[in-house]
Design a protein around this motif. Sequence first.
Motif, PDB file in Angstrom:
ATOM      1  N   ILE A   1       0.819  -1.211   0.000  1.00 56.81           N
ATOM      2  CA  ILE A   1       0.000   0.000   0.000  1.00 56.81           C
ATOM      3  C   ILE A   1       0.853   1.262   0.000  1.00 56.81           C
ATOM      4  O   ILE A   1       0.368   2.368  -0.218  1.00 56.81           O
ATOM      5  CB  ILE A   1      -0.961  -0.008   1.217  1.00 56.81           C
ATOM      6  N   ARG A   2       2.175   1.114   0.280  1.00 56.50           N
ATOM      7  CA  ARG A   2       3.139   2.216   0.254  1.00 56.50           C
ATOM      8  C   ARG A   2       2.766   3.325   1.245  1.00 56.50           C
ATOM      9  O   ARG A   2       2.795   4.506   0.948  1.00 56.50           O
ATOM     10  CB  ARG A   2       3.290   2.788  -1.156  1.00 56.50           C
ATOM     11  N   LEU A   3       2.403   2.881   2.450  1.00 59.36           N
ATOM     12  CA  LEU A   3       2.143   3.775   3.573  1.00 59.36           C
ATOM     13  C   LEU A   3       2.968   3.271   4.761  1.00 59.36           C
ATOM     14  O   LEU A   3       3.471   2.143   4.735  1.00 59.36           O
ATOM     15  CB  LEU A   3       0.649   3.778   3.925  1.00 59.36           C
ATOM     16  N   PRO A   4       3.126   4.072   5.822  1.00 59.12           N
ATOM     17  CA  PRO A   4       3.912   3.624   6.979  1.00 59.12           C
ATOM     18  C   PRO A   4       3.192   2.537   7.778  1.00 59.12           C
ATOM     19  O   PRO A   4       2.438   2.819   8.714  1.00 59.12           O
ATOM     20  CB  PRO A   4       4.102   4.907   7.804  1.00 59.12           C
ATOM     21  N   VAL A   5       3.402   1.291   7.389  1.00 57.73           N
ATOM     22  CA  VAL A   5       2.706   0.155   7.990  1.00 57.73           C
ATOM     23  C   VAL A   5       3.730  -0.860   8.491  1.00 57.73           C
ATOM     24  O   VAL A   5       4.665  -1.200   7.771  1.00 57.73           O
ATOM     25  CB  VAL A   5       1.766  -0.525   6.970  1.00 57.73           C
ATOM     26  N   MET A   6       3.555  -1.328   9.730  1.00 60.25           N
ATOM     27  CA  MET A   6       4.341  -2.443  10.263  1.00 60.25           C
ATOM     28  C   MET A   6       3.443  -3.677  10.274  1.00 60.25           C
ATOM     29  O   MET A   6       2.305  -3.626  10.759  1.00 60.25           O
ATOM     30  CB  MET A   6       4.838  -2.154  11.681  1.00 60.25           C
ATOM     31  N   MET A   7       3.944  -4.779   9.745  1.00 58.20           N
ATOM     32  CA  MET A   7       3.160  -6.008   9.649  1.00 58.20           C
ATOM     33  C   MET A   7       3.564  -6.984  10.752  1.00 58.20           C
ATOM     34  O   MET A   7       4.751  -7.136  11.068  1.00 58.20           O
ATOM     35  CB  MET A   7       3.363  -6.653   8.280  1.00 58.20           C
ATOM     36  N   GLY A   8       2.583  -7.649  11.323  1.00 59.25           N
ATOM     37  CA  GLY A   8       2.853  -8.640  12.366  1.00 59.25           C
ATOM     38  C   GLY A   8       1.802  -9.731  12.337  1.00 59.25           C
ATOM     39  O   GLY A   8       0.779  -9.621  11.644  1.00 59.25           O
ATOM     40  N   VAL A   9       2.035 -10.792  13.100  1.00 61.10           N
ATOM     41  CA  VAL A   9       1.089 -11.911  13.150  1.00 61.10           C
ATOM     42  C   VAL A   9      -0.197 -11.456  13.835  1.00 61.10           C
ATOM     43  O   VAL A   9      -0.170 -10.804  14.877  1.00 61.10           O
ATOM     44  CB  VAL A   9       1.695 -13.097  13.913  1.00 61.10           C
ATOM     45  N   THR A  10      -1.328 -11.823  13.227  1.00 61.92           N
ATOM     46  CA  THR A  10      -2.614 -11.411  13.787  1.00 61.92           C
ATOM     47  C   THR A  10      -3.037 -12.322  14.936  1.00 61.92           C
ATOM     48  O   THR A  10      -2.904 -13.551  14.852  1.00 61.92           O
ATOM     49  CB  THR A  10      -3.707 -11.410  12.707  1.00 61.92           C
ATOM     50  N   PHE A  11      -3.551 -11.725  15.994  1.00 62.37           N
ATOM     51  CA  PHE A  11      -4.094 -12.504  17.110  1.00 62.37           C
ATOM     52  C   PHE A  11      -5.386 -13.227  16.715  1.00 62.37           C
ATOM     53  O   PHE A  11      -5.793 -14.185  17.368  1.00 62.37           O
ATOM     54  CB  PHE A  11      -4.383 -11.598  18.310  1.00 62.37           C
ATOM     55  N   ALA A  12      -6.049 -12.761  15.656  1.00 62.08           N
ATOM     56  CA  ALA A  12      -7.325 -13.366  15.253  1.00 62.08           C
ATOM     57  C   ALA A  12      -7.164 -14.829  14.885  1.00 62.08           C
ATOM     58  O   ALA A  12      -8.114 -15.613  14.984  1.00 62.08           O
ATOM     59  CB  ALA A  12      -7.915 -12.593  14.077  1.00 62.08           C
ATOM     60  N   ALA A  13      -5.967 -15.225  14.444  1.00 66.85           N
ATOM     61  CA  ALA A  13      -5.745 -16.604  14.009  1.00 66.85           C
ATOM     62  C   ALA A  13      -5.340 -17.526  15.153  1.00 66.85           C
ATOM     63  O   ALA A  13      -5.257 -18.744  14.961  1.00 66.85           O
ATOM     64  CB  ALA A  13      -4.671 -16.639  12.922  1.00 66.85           C
ATOM     65  N   VAL A  14      -5.081 -16.973  16.346  1.00 65.94           N
ATOM     66  CA  VAL A  14      -4.549 -17.791  17.440  1.00 65.94           C
ATOM     67  C   VAL A  14      -5.535 -18.875  17.861  1.00 65.94           C
ATOM     68  O   VAL A  14      -5.174 -20.053  17.985  1.00 65.94           O
ATOM     69  CB  VAL A  14      -4.167 -16.911  18.648  1.00 65.94           C
ATOM     70  N   GLY A  15      -6.793 -18.498  18.089  1.00 62.30           N
ATOM     71  CA  GLY A  15      -7.798 -19.468  18.537  1.00 62.30           C
ATOM     72  C   GLY A  15      -7.908 -20.665  17.603  1.00 62.30           C
ATOM     73  O   GLY A  15      -7.792 -21.826  18.045  1.00 62.30           O
ATOM     74  N   PRO A  16      -8.142 -20.435  16.302  1.00 61.04           N
ATOM     75  CA  PRO A  16      -8.217 -21.573  15.379  1.00 61.04           C
ATOM     76  C   PRO A  16      -6.932 -22.395  15.333  1.00 61.04           C
ATOM     77  O   PRO A  16      -6.987 -23.622  15.250  1.00 61.04           O
ATOM     78  CB  PRO A  16      -8.491 -20.900  14.023  1.00 61.04           C
ATOM     79  N   MET A  17      -5.770 -21.738  15.386  1.00 64.38           N
ATOM     80  CA  MET A  17      -4.510 -22.495  15.308  1.00 64.38           C
ATOM     81  C   MET A  17      -4.294 -23.337  16.563  1.00 64.38           C
ATOM     82  O   MET A  17      -3.797 -24.466  16.480  1.00 64.38           O
ATOM     83  CB  MET A  17      -3.339 -21.544  15.069  1.00 64.38           C
ATOM     84  N   VAL A  18      -4.655 -22.816  17.726  1.00 64.68           N
ATOM     85  CA  VAL A  18      -4.547 -23.602  18.953  1.00 64.68           C
ATOM     86  C   VAL A  18      -5.491 -24.800  18.891  1.00 64.68           C
ATOM     87  O   VAL A  18      -5.141 -25.918  19.313  1.00 64.68           O
ATOM     88  CB  VAL A  18      -4.832 -22.727  20.190  1.00 64.68           C
ATOM     89  N   ALA A  19      -6.697 -24.584  18.335  1.00 65.34           N
ATOM     90  CA  ALA A  19      -7.644 -25.696  18.169  1.00 65.34           C
ATOM     91  C   ALA A  19      -7.051 -26.767  17.250  1.00 65.34           C
ATOM     92  O   ALA A  19      -7.160 -27.969  17.521  1.00 65.34           O
ATOM     93  CB  ALA A  19      -8.968 -25.183  17.597  1.00 65.34           C
ATOM     94  N   MET A  20      -6.415 -26.342  16.167  1.00 63.95           N
ATOM     95  CA  MET A  20      -5.764 -27.294  15.255  1.00 63.95           C
ATOM     96  C   MET A  20      -4.631 -28.029  15.968  1.00 63.95           C
ATOM     97  O   MET A  20      -4.443 -29.232  15.794  1.00 63.95           O
ATOM     98  CB  MET A  20      -5.210 -26.558  14.033  1.00 63.95           C
ATOM     99  N   ALA A  21      -3.863 -27.287  16.781  1.00 65.65           N
ATOM    100  CA  ALA A  21      -2.749 -27.895  17.518  1.00 65.65           C
ATOM    101  C   ALA A  21      -3.257 -28.919  18.532  1.00 65.65           C
ATOM    102  O   ALA A  21      -2.621 -29.957  18.744  1.00 65.65           O
ATOM    103  CB  ALA A  21      -1.934 -26.811  18.218  1.00 65.65           C
TER     104      ALA A  21
END
Length: 494
Positions: free
Chosen positions: A77-97
């Motif tokens: 998007i060429r704006l001042p953005v820092m990217m990181g892992v989203t917390f929204a995916a934690v619940g489903p990934m823990v369920a998969m684990a």
Amino acid sequence: MNTTHPVDEILPPPKLFTLGLQHVLVMYAGAVAVPLIVGRALKLEPADVAFLISADLFVCGIVTLIQSLGATQWFGIRLPVMMGVTFAAVGPMVAMANMNGGPDGARAIFGAIIAAGVISILVAPLVSRLLRFFPPVVTGTIILIIGVSLMRIGINWIFGNPVGPTAPLIIDPANADWLKAATEGATAGTITGLPELPAQFALAATLPNPAYAPLGNIGISAVVLVSILLIARFAKGFVANISVLLGIVVGVAIAVALGKMSFAKVADASWFGIITPFHFGMPTFDLVLIVTMTLVMIVVMIESTGMFLALGDMTGRPVTQPMLSAGLRTDGLGTLIGGVFNTFPYTSFSQNVGLVGVTGVRSRFVCAAGGGILIVLGLVPKMGALVESVPTMVLGGAGLVMFGMVAATGIRILAGVDFARNRNNLFVVAVSVGMGMIPLVAPNFKQWMPVAIHPLIESGILLTSISAVILNAFFNGTEEQTDAIKAAAAQADH
């Protein structure tokens, strides 16, 4: 006369490095939390958890560079953005684990992430048209449940997990000895008249476990929590913004002084290591897991849309449709890269968007410098080993704040929703929060349902998302609310 837009301004290298490091420190605690959570849920070896942390930092940097600098007309998007892992995916990934741990579980998770990343790239231009389904009453409810779901992890960091070596109760050794003697006697024929033991027979845990909730661990968590609150209350500016990170440092110092933390793993780790793709082997692809992760990514991209629109207003560079599509494609590309390099779905970190507003520095090259720093950190295995070595009770005090702030952000967004004139919004929030609480309160509710759909329904975040979207459409229709969505994104801090 300088006609360079502030977003495109290239600052002197010392200033670029300093401001970039500031962005990294603000996001660091949140960035490393997810690989710690998922790695431990998968029951991976400590060295593998440390590798996940390094991989996460490395990919954070790569995706930040793509998002802030751009890569072709299609990505960034060429704006001042820092990217990181989203917390929204934690619940489903823990369920998969929980369904499948170890390297096999990791391969299944990364397969779902890779597929969801590809799908996200393809559907990115369409996502902005879904905005009408995600007004603040929906996004606020989803973010609230994300925080509430994560709070369970933070609380277990303090006291101990409810299962395994730190479970609240253990089997009484006297009971175990009696059963062993009775079983051996019956087998040897010295004890007669005992009926055959049922196949699934097991002793119940009845004795308090000294490894669960020891007062010393609670005390360390409390000191970390109090330290964070004091720094947030009395410090100013940048120091206040990194209060969580400083609180963890205080906790680490106490843990080391009390002999509860060792640097042996850090000493053994090398100073330089390449992040290799498919570290756990070739990924596996399961349709239900892919659908689950794709639904998460749609929610993530909707959040990103609001974030980008708000950031465009903040920086004085309005976000056009092509810019928005390029930014959302990068969410998908980052997720694809994450799956390949053994890490997780990516999104723009809103605390860094807030930092842009606080500092007034709008240059995207500052975030690019931050991305470069993250890549370097990811290539230093000692950093991953150091984070992995931090005791869970130290993380627990910080987790209460980090995850609680996510929930509080949802509440703050909901505060802007009109409940007085539109009582139907109450039904949307009430039922959707209730749906999200089901897996937390009654984790075995799915025991008679097909195992294949468990990852889909095991996540309170997904149940809340589906419920909130459907109920909002039912009660309120699907009228576009762009201004309200931008205002909600400006409130975000997760």
